[in-house]
Enzyme design. Structure first.
Site, PDB file in Angstrom:
ATOM      1  N   ASP A 126       1.652  -2.501  -8.760  1.00  0.00           N
ATOM      2  CA  ASP A 126       1.516  -2.405  -9.864  1.00  0.00           C
ATOM      3  C   ASP A 126       1.938  -0.991 -10.609  1.00  0.00           C
ATOM      4  O   ASP A 126       1.111  -0.113 -10.792  1.00  0.00           O
ATOM      5  CB  ASP A 126      -0.083  -2.598 -10.206  1.00  0.00           C
ATOM      6  CG  ASP A 126      -0.207  -4.243 -10.385  1.00  0.00           C
ATOM      7  OD1 ASP A 126       0.866  -4.836 -10.320  1.00  0.00           O
ATOM      8  OD2 ASP A 126      -1.250  -4.634 -10.271  1.00  0.00           O
ATOM      9  N   ASP A 271      -2.722   0.878   8.809  1.00  0.00           N
ATOM     10  CA  ASP A 271      -2.116   2.352   9.255  1.00  0.00           C
ATOM     11  C   ASP A 271      -2.572   2.506  10.468  1.00  0.00           C
ATOM     12  O   ASP A 271      -1.508   2.829  11.358  1.00  0.00           O
ATOM     13  CB  ASP A 271      -2.702   3.244   8.043  1.00  0.00           C
ATOM     14  CG  ASP A 271      -4.130   3.236   7.874  1.00  0.00           C
ATOM     15  OD1 ASP A 271      -4.916   2.425   8.426  1.00  0.00           O
ATOM     16  OD2 ASP A 271      -4.596   3.962   6.926  1.00  0.00           O
TER      17      ASP A 271
END
Length: 527
Positions: A126, A271
């Site tokens: 976004d 991650d």
């Protein structure tokens, strides 16, 4: 009336007998077992903290910086090929509804000292057209890629971002979350490790916090994260060439990502998942503590709770899913597998959360009302004190806040242990992903369309205007109940046994209540 009194006395006598029986036959044995396990886990944590502390201290004393352990040379244009001597670098900025901070991140990335034709900036999820068009008009290779769904959350966005054709031109990918502002020389200081050392997969920089002095909660967060970077990641990088990727402010070799199987969304710590899989493939990681990337700490307690749930639940869930894979792996040594299973996951992600809450918030208070049980002084005073100071030395300037840090961390252990067991059991909110709210400049009246030099720009945190809101929204009832329980045990100790536990129990109990009634962090009405 006398009959009622006698009946009440008889009932009370029976209840006392029942309690004595239950206490002797059930409570005492269970409490002794809990004390034994807690003391054992406390010693495990102490050994771990002393080890990583000694490694970090050795690195500092002997100046064993990454530039001495690995080949590093400055990047320069070639006389014949010019900027082609610089490798192509992809810069990914994943974001979701973070309008308060994303412009600074994009601006800082676009201002990196790196040939513009050797760098592609990819804004994922976004973003809005104007900021991207602004930098594109200045000659920066920048694209924005918007998905029509949030499947896989951040991992899904990063995975989708790697599929575009222009990514094939790139050798390395740098990642920055929406509130991170790299210095202009970030790539010049990190990329050489990857260029000149083909066995290195990841170069991780250190986080610095622009709003650490905003309130007590952000100061405490700074203490915990400074320890994580300065001590834990330094030790992991120096001994095993492994540590958990922090999801931002790092540069990956794209080949290493591909070798590890790419991004996966099976947990909320994509991650760490990637880092563990890459480590099992034999790739090395380097932590460069001299390279700082400015970022923002969550300053509302609600946002911090959501963040800590994800950071505690995700690793435990990943441990469950990868333990077998680590054991049967044949690419790394037994020593590294032991480090992963025992130090990195079991002690760091399970034991630390478990013992902090069970021992300090349950076992110690209960032991006060069970006279048959005693906790040795070394276990309740000396060892915890050593652990606390080992962690506090990560931020010497804040060592005077160590008592507040300890009390706050004990309160947060309530949420961390719930999150860790949620991850281990694959239950409830195990896959919950809520973006950590950052306030940025949202409450400061200034024009953020004009990007300033990232080295001089800090999101300043001003208190918003007060509005009418339901006061019950500020209450956290789990903290309130635990606080009342600890205060009750403290009163019992003060009135009867006077062992001295009441001092700690009063402090910790009031800390739970203080936080439970919402008097911590920045308060944003209606949040």
């Amino acid at each position: 009336m006398a009959a009622i009194t006698q009946t009440a006395a008889a009932v009370m006598a029976v209840l006392v007998q029942v309690w004595n029986l239950v206490r002797v036959t059930l409570v005492v044995p269970l409490l002794r077992l809990a004390i034994f396990l807690s003391l054992m886990m406390t010693v495990m944590i102490l050994v771990e903290k002393v080890f990583v502390g000694m490694v970090s201290l050795t690195v500092r004393i002997f100046g064993l910086k990454p530039e001495k352990r690995y080949r590093w040379e400055p990047m320069r244009p070639d006389l014949e090929t010019g900027h082609l001597a610089y490798p192509m670098v992809l810069i990914q900025i994943p974001m979701y509804n973070e309008k308060e901070v994303y412009k600074l991140s994009i601006g800082a990335a676009c201002s990196l000292d790196w040939p513009s034709d050797r760098m592609i900036i990819q804004v994922l999820d976004d973003s809005t057209d104007p900021i991207v068009k602004k930098w594109k008009s200045k000659g920066v290779k920048i694209t924005y890629e918007v998905r029509d769904n949030r499947q896989g959350y951040k991992a899904g966005a990063l995975k989708e971002g790697m599929k575009y054709d222009y990514v094939r031109e790139c050798d390395y990918v740098a990642m920055f979350d929406a509130d991170f502002q790299p210095e202009s020389d970030f790539l010049l200081r990190t990329i050489p490790f990857l260029v000149y050392n083909p066995d290195i997969a990841l170069v991780q920089a250190r986080w610095k916090f622009v709003n650490a002095d905003e309130c007590m909660m952000t100061r405490i967060q700074e203490m915990s994260l400074d320890y994580h970077f300065k001590i834990e990641q330094e030790a992991g990088s120096s001994t095993f060439a492994f540590f958990g990727f922090n999801g931002t402010a790092g540069v990956w070799r794209i080949k290493a990502i591909d070798d590890a199987g790419g991004w996966k969304d099976r947990t909320t710590v994509e991650d760490m998942d990637l880092a563990v899989r890459a480590g099992l493939e034999g790739w090395k990681f380097v932590y460069v503590g001299d390279v700082h990337v400015k970022s923002e700490l969550p300053s509302t307690f609600k946002a911090y709770r959501y963040q800590q749930h994800r950071w505690s639940c995700g690793p435990a869930n990943l441990f469950k899913k990868m333990a077998k894979e680590i054991v049967i792996n044949e690419n790394v040594s037994m020593w590294k597998k032991f480090h992963l299973l025992y130090s990195f996951f079991f002690v760091g992600k399970i034991v630390a959360h478990t013992v902090t809450f069970i021992f300090y918030c349950i076992v110690i208070p209960v032991s006060v009302i069970v006279p048959e049980v005693e906790i040795p002084q070394w276990g309740v005073v000396y060892v915890p004190t050593l652990i606390t100071f080992c962690k506090a030395f990560g931020t010497p300037s804040s060592i005077h806040l160590v008592i507040f840090w300890l009390l706050f961390e004990n309160v947060m252990s309530l949420h961390r242990i719930k999150a860790a067991f949620t991850g281990l059991l694959d239950a409830g909110r195990v896959n919950e992903w809520i973006v950590t709210e950052k306030l940025g400049d949202a409450h400061k009246p200034k024009n953020t369309d004009n990007f300033q030099d990232s080295s001089n720009t800090q999101p300043l945190m001003n208190k918003p205007k007060k509005t009418q809101t339901n006061i019950w929204q500020r209450f956290y009832f789990s903290e309130i109940w635990i606080g009342l329980f600890m205060l009750s045990c403290g009163c019992f100790d003060l009135a009867t046994r006077q062992q001295g536990y009441f001092i700690y129990l009063f402090l910790q109990g009031f800390a739970f209540l203080f936080i439970g009634f919402g008097y911590v962090g920045t308060y944003v009405p209606g949040s």
